[in-house]
Design an enzyme around this catalytic site. Structure first.
Site, mmCIF file in Angstrom:
data_model
loop_
_atom_site.group_PDB
_atom_site.id
_atom_site.type_symbol
_atom_site.label_atom_id
_atom_site.label_comp_id
_atom_site.label_asym_id
_atom_site.label_seq_id
_atom_site.Cartn_x
_atom_site.Cartn_y
_atom_site.Cartn_z
ATOM 1 N N CYS A 103 0.866 -1.176 0.000
ATOM 2 C CA CYS A 103 0.000 0.000 0.000
ATOM 3 C C CYS A 103 0.902 1.225 0.000
ATOM 4 O O CYS A 103 1.680 1.426 0.938
ATOM 5 C CB CYS A 103 -0.873 -0.036 1.260
ATOM 6 S SG CYS A 103 -1.939 1.398 1.461
ATOM 7 N N CYS A 147 -0.845 3.784 -6.663
ATOM 8 C CA CYS A 147 -1.669 3.146 -5.641
ATOM 9 C C CYS A 147 -1.904 1.727 -6.133
ATOM 10 O O CYS A 147 -2.187 1.531 -7.327
ATOM 11 C CB CYS A 147 -2.994 3.893 -5.500
ATOM 12 S SG CYS A 147 -4.270 3.012 -4.584
HETATM 13 N N1 DGL Z 1 -3.744 0.382 -2.200
HETATM 14 C C1 DGL Z 1 -3.575 1.575 -1.420
HETATM 15 C C2 DGL Z 1 -2.372 2.357 -1.944
HETATM 16 O O1 DGL Z 1 -1.539 1.769 -2.600
HETATM 17 C C3 DGL Z 1 -4.872 2.318 -1.328
HETATM 18 C C4 DGL Z 1 -4.925 3.313 -0.230
HETATM 19 C C5 DGL Z 1 -6.303 3.623 0.248
HETATM 20 O O2 DGL Z 1 -6.927 2.761 0.875
HETATM 21 O O3 DGL Z 1 -6.736 4.782 0.050
HETATM 22 O O4 DGL Z 1 -2.212 3.518 -1.707
#
Ligand code: DGL
Length: 280
Positions: free
Chosen positions: A68, A178
């Site tokens: 993440c 993301c």
């Molecule tokens: N997959 C997360 C990232 O890489 C998402 C973050 C979120 O939950 O806003 O930033």
């Protein structure tokens, strides 16, 4: 080894890790009940990352991939300090984008938290002298993927509002900053055609993980893995979600072709306990 994300995005990393390290036993946690992290405050994100990391250590994880960008940007240093296992983070692919962009105009789509973090600012700064970055917070995109919406007309319209200004500014590269966004690659391509090269770092993360495992001597020995596989066939990752896990199951099926069971898990942390005692 463990992979964690605020929700389903880390599956794009899990896919690359499984391809690079087929002998490793994987455990995946989606904190979908509290996603999106990109709309949370910094302390909340750090609190969840640490609590989930500690739970994964208690399950025997030998390494943790924080799959993440948002959690990495806010809490990787503290998580590394507090957990007794190697912790690998992720970051938007600014460097590969800057290396390959011809027009020297690069769009970056990431959560608002990632974009405003000191970590991201420092990364972008290292490449701004010869490259112009258009930073676009992807409000609404994580929520769409969490609903398993990767191509509705509303989502494509939202994406167009983010991507068209980049095309108009002559960007030739788009950083998917993301881990949820690789699920949107087809929708993005339906807008940009082949005018944008999409930069997704999941394969690079898997390679980095491979190097880390080797340097810590933690890699599953091939002979051992073979014996293990012969005895049990290739072991499926274990999936956990803090919500009902239905979307995780659906995306694991469509993205990874895996028919998996998702276990519901409660991982209390200081901030979620406070939410429960004072829900307003
Ligand atoms: N997959 C997360 C990232 O890489 C998402 C973050 C979120 O939950 O806003 O930033």
């Amino acid at each position: 080894m463990a992979i964690f994300d605020s929700g389903l995005g880390g599956l794009s990393v899990l896919r690359a890790v499984r391809a690079a390290l087929p002998d490793e036993r994987l455990i995946y946690v989606a904190d979908s009940l509290y996603a999106p992290y990109g709309e949370r405050d910094d302390d909340f994100i750090a609190d969840r990352t640490l609590a989930i990391g500690e739970w994964l250590v208690s399950q025997g994880a030998k390494t943790l991939v924080v799959a993440c960008n948002t959690a990495t940007s806010q809490s990787i240093a503290e998580t590394r300090e507090r957990l007794p296992i190697p912790v690998i983070g992720v970051e938007p692919g600014i460097k590969p984008a800057a290396l390959t962009s011809q027009t020297r105009v690069v769009g970056v789509l990431a959560t608002a938290v990632t974009l405003r973090s000191a970590r991201f600012q420092a990364l972008a700064e290292r490449h701004t002298s010869d490259c112009h970055f258009i930073l676009q917070p992807g409000h609404g995109l994580v929520q769409a993927v969490e609903r398993c919406d990767t191509n509705s007309p509303e989502l494509v319209a939202l994406l167009r509002s983010y991507v068209q200004p980049m095309l108009d500014a002559n960007a030739d590269t788009l950083v998917l900053g993301c881990t949820h966004y690789p699920f949107l690659d087809e929708a993005i391509r339906s807008i940009s055609g082949d005018r944008l090269k999409l930069v997704d770092t999941s394969v690079a993360i898997a390679r980095q993980l491979e190097r880390q495992l080797d340097s810590f001597g933690l890699r599953a020995a091939p002979a051992q893995a073979q014996a293990h596989n012969q005895a049990q066939a290739v072991e499926l990752p274990r999936f956990y979600s803090t919500n009902d896990g239905r979307a995780l199951r659906q995306l694991a099926a469509s993205l990874l072709g895996l028919d998996v069971t998702v276990e519901h898990i409660v991982i209390p942390s200081r901030r979620t306990l406070a939410l429960e005692s004072d829900p307003v």
